[in-house]
Scaffold this active site. Structure first.
Site, mmCIF file in Angstrom:
data_model
loop_
_atom_site.group_PDB
_atom_site.id
_atom_site.type_symbol
_atom_site.label_atom_id
_atom_site.label_comp_id
_atom_site.label_asym_id
_atom_site.label_seq_id
_atom_site.Cartn_x
_atom_site.Cartn_y
_atom_site.Cartn_z
ATOM 1 N N CYS A 51 76.811 -9.290 -12.513
ATOM 2 C CA CYS A 51 77.143 -10.022 -13.742
ATOM 3 C C CYS A 51 75.892 -10.373 -14.542
ATOM 4 O O CYS A 51 75.978 -10.630 -15.740
ATOM 5 C CB CYS A 51 77.934 -11.287 -13.423
ATOM 6 N N SER A 108 66.570 -14.054 -10.163
ATOM 7 C CA SER A 108 67.964 -14.428 -10.413
ATOM 8 C C SER A 108 68.063 -15.653 -11.316
ATOM 9 O O SER A 108 67.130 -16.458 -11.406
ATOM 10 C CB SER A 108 68.675 -14.728 -9.092
ATOM 11 N N GLN A 119 74.576 -7.405 -2.913
ATOM 12 C CA GLN A 119 74.950 -6.510 -4.008
ATOM 13 C C GLN A 119 74.033 -5.287 -4.060
ATOM 14 O O GLN A 119 74.485 -4.171 -4.327
ATOM 15 C CB GLN A 119 74.912 -7.284 -5.330
ATOM 16 N N GLY A 188 91.441 -13.787 -10.150
ATOM 17 C CA GLY A 188 90.671 -12.828 -9.375
ATOM 18 C C GLY A 188 90.647 -13.267 -7.919
ATOM 19 O O GLY A 188 91.074 -14.381 -7.586
ATOM 20 N N GLY A 190 87.831 -11.912 -5.756
ATOM 21 C CA GLY A 190 86.608 -11.329 -5.208
ATOM 22 C C GLY A 190 85.686 -12.368 -4.598
ATOM 23 O O GLY A 190 86.047 -13.544 -4.427
ATOM 24 N N MET A 192 82.955 -13.876 -5.732
ATOM 25 C CA MET A 192 82.582 -15.018 -6.558
ATOM 26 C C MET A 192 83.710 -16.036 -6.652
ATOM 27 O O MET A 192 83.473 -17.250 -6.573
ATOM 28 C CB MET A 192 82.174 -14.549 -7.962
#
Length: 419
Positions: A51, A108, A119, A188, A190, A192
């Protein structure tokens, strides 16, 4: 072997531009295939897309950054000029340093966050499955994992970090007096969303609901938090029931539109609604943010919140950067050594050829009954003559300057004293 990297991230490109270059994990393989096919000589390649960043890493005989930029711009449907304005291009040691810093959480939005490492590992596995990862990039990423592990275990870089999920809870707590009276919808299912649901569940909200495209995955998450599950198709009709909405899906288009939110606010009689859109591209239409009684935050809006306590981590950052520096130097040394591999292989092959030739001759002499000591003497002289023949020829040939260069090299390789 040259290494180069091209990317955009949360510090160089706005959210909507990053959304144009967001690739789901199942798109990485086909995307790498298209990228590599666009070169006359296919380079090694890997693609990292989260993202907050999209980055392409390549390794080949020579750097081809302009070609990589042109291809990525076309893939995202923007001009190369626009992409160049918002991207960064790195080569060799700088590319390695960037990869190591990213893996360690130093680049980050949430300093020291651990999710990026997982990731990157997913992206590397996808590149391996596509056959796009060669020796050089494999070494680059394996070393980045080792550096990240050392940073994680040797420093306190992540000890005070505030995750995106924790930041969302903090902002919700500023809007609502008591989160125990709040009904929350997560869109969602997932990683996160699971992380956000975990943080919000710790505040014992009034109710939790999970809306997901596939009910099976949604049910699994809802059961864990004692919530209900609903279909995405039912979301517009039920949106008004929730005080807080947190969304993060892999959809390429917004799934919560302006009209649906307007109707929800009307049915809520203008009671405030807290919304967090963690998806890239956006899950919630950008126009929603302008509505009264709506408090919408994107990943970029959370940047200020997650940077709190940064000052207390500066010592850890300096220590982590030193670990990264050491990792970069080690990788560059390995790359330099790789350049000598063909010559080393040729030398070994030539030496083996000489050795086999002399051994074969010696065996024939022994087979006819020659004296063993004489055969061994001949074998050793034969090997040394073959090894020194080229050096002797250089000393006898060429002009004076060439002989001087040959003499210096021969003294360095053959006459130096053992230390």
């Amino acid at each position: 072997m040259a290494v180069w990297a091209l990317g955009i991230n949360h510090t160089t490109a706005p959210l909507d531009l990053r959304g144009r270059f967001a690739f789901a994990l199942d798109q990485v393989g086909p995307t790498l295939r298209g990228l590599r096919a666009s070169y006359s000589r296919q380079p090694e390649a890997a693609l990292i897309s989260t993202c907050n960043r999209t980055e392409i890493y390549c390794a080949g005989e020579q750097v081809e950054l302009e070609h990589t930029l042109d291809w990525l711009a076309q893939a995202g449907g923007v001009s190369p000029t626009l992409l160049r304005t918002h991207s960064y291009a790195l080569q060799d040691g700088f590319a390695a340093r960037h990869a190591f810093r990213v893996a360690s959480g130093l680049d980050s939005m949430v300093l020291g966050e651990p999710q990026i490492l997982g990731q990157i590992k997913d992206a590397v596995r996808a590149a391996e499955a596509e056959g796009a990862l060669g020796t050089t990039l494999s070494q680059l990423f394996q070393r980045s994992f080792a550096v990240a592990k050392e940073v994680r275990t040797s420093t306190e870089i992540g000890a005070h970090s505030i995750s995106m999920a924790a930041a969302a809870v903090r902002l919700a707590g500023q809007l609502f007096e008591d989160l125990a009276e709040v009904k929350i919808l997560f869109v969602g299912a997932g990683e996160m969303i699971e992380l956000c649901a975990t943080h919000f569940a710790a505040k014992n909200p009034k109710s939790i609901a999970i809306a997901n495209r596939t009910l099976e995955r949604g049910e699994k998450l809802a059961t864990r938090f004692g919530g209900e599950v609903m279909r995405l198709a039912d979301l517009p009709d039920r949106l008004h029931e929730f005080d807080a909405v947190v969304s993060c899906t892999a959809s390429t288009l917004p799934i919560i539109g302006l009209g649906a939110v307007e109707r929800a606010i009307k049915r809520r009689k203008h009671r405030p609604m807290f919304m967090v859109d963690l998806a890239v591209p956006r899950d919630i239409e950008v126009e929603v943010k302008a509505l009264e009684d709506i408090y919408l935050y994107t990943v970029d809006d959370l940047a200020g919140v997650v940077q709190t306590a940064q000052a207390s981590r500066q010592a850890a950052v300096a220590q982590a950067e030193a670990i990264v520096d050491a990792g970069v130097q080690s990788f560059l040394h390995w790359v330099d050594q790789r350049g000598s591999v063909p010559l080393i292989q040729q030398l070994n092959a030539q030496a083996d050829e000489w050795r086999l030739s002399e051994i074969t001759r010696a065996r024939k002499l022994l087979a006819r009954g020659d004296d063993v000591d004489a055969v061994l003497e001949a074998l050793s002289k034969g090997l040394t003559q073959k090894m020194l023949h080229g050096a002797m020829a250089e000393l006898r040939a060429g002009d004076s300057e060439a002989r001087d260069r040959a003499s210096a090299a021969i003294q360095h390789f053959f006459l130096r004293k053992e230390r």
